[in-house]
Design an enzyme around this catalytic site. Structure first.
Site, PDB file in Angstrom:
ATOM      1  N   SER A  19       0.770  -1.235   0.000  1.00 53.28           N
ATOM      2  CA  SER A  19       0.000   0.000   0.000  1.00 53.28           C
ATOM      3  C   SER A  19       0.805   1.291   0.000  1.00 53.28           C
ATOM      4  CB  SER A  19      -0.944   0.017   1.203  1.00 53.28           C
ATOM      5  OG  SER A  19      -1.848  -1.052   1.102  1.00 53.28           O
ATOM      6  N   THR A  20       1.996   1.276   0.550  1.00 54.73           N
ATOM      7  CA  THR A  20       2.720   2.536   0.678  1.00 54.73           C
ATOM      8  C   THR A  20       4.135   2.423   0.126  1.00 54.73           C
ATOM      9  OG1 THR A  20       3.626   2.032   2.870  1.00 54.73           O
ATOM     10  CG2 THR A  20       1.442   3.090   2.803  1.00 54.73           C
TER      11      THR A  20
END
Length: 168
Positions: A19-20
């Protein structure tokens, strides 16, 4: 076995997501495990294995996920015999996307595979389990958000919450 020669005749799609950007930089083992799913698919008998990693470093909150959209399109076209992920609940970013994925897989007869098992969305028990996994994932995410917000608020109350000003 929950998959057939029909599943094997279509492709195995490995959906990879972190996600990041921080996860990309610091959590290499997760990415290695996800890419390793291609070997698992081959070991189970798939010759045609496609890795979709277009969504690395995208949180999905308010951002389009071209890789997920590509996966859904391939499922709808009937090209996907199995979707692989380390944890099935990580396939989608929210309940709506999750249930859309399950519905599409059920309509075209695509199985979903993770480290815990092989799920056939057409079978009521598997569909129930997939639904519960998605619900638990959403609950876990909301609990983490609530804890993070409470920690920030407590820090602010103590006067210890500081942000750096953006450069430029």
């Amino acid at each position: 076995m929950k998959f057939t020669s029909d599943h094997l005749a279509r492709g195995a799609f490995i959906y990879i997501r972190q996600s990041t950007v921080d996860q990309l930089a610091n959590n290499h083992e997760s990415r290695r495990r996800q890419y390793g799913l291609a070997e698992r698919a081959r070991a189970l008998g798939w010759a045609d294995v496609t890795v979709i990693d277009d969504d690395l470093g995208r949180s999905g909150s308010g951002v389009s996920l071209p890789g997920f959209e590509k996966l859904l399109a391939a499922i709808c076209e009937g090209r996907v015999g199995a979707v692989f992920a380390i944890e099935v609940s990580r396939l989608a970013r929210n309940g709506c996307d999750w249930h859309t994925l399950i519905e599409f897989c059920g309509l075209v007869g695509t199985v979903i595979v993770d480290e815990d098992g092989i799920y056939e969305p057409r079978h009521p028990n598997d569909r129930l389990l997939l639904g519960m996994k998605g619900t638990m994932s959403e609950l876990e995410l909301s609990l983490l958000r609530a804890r993070s917000m409470e920690a920030l608020e407590q820090k602010a109350r103590r006067g210890e919450l500081f942000f750096t000003v953006a450069v430029g």
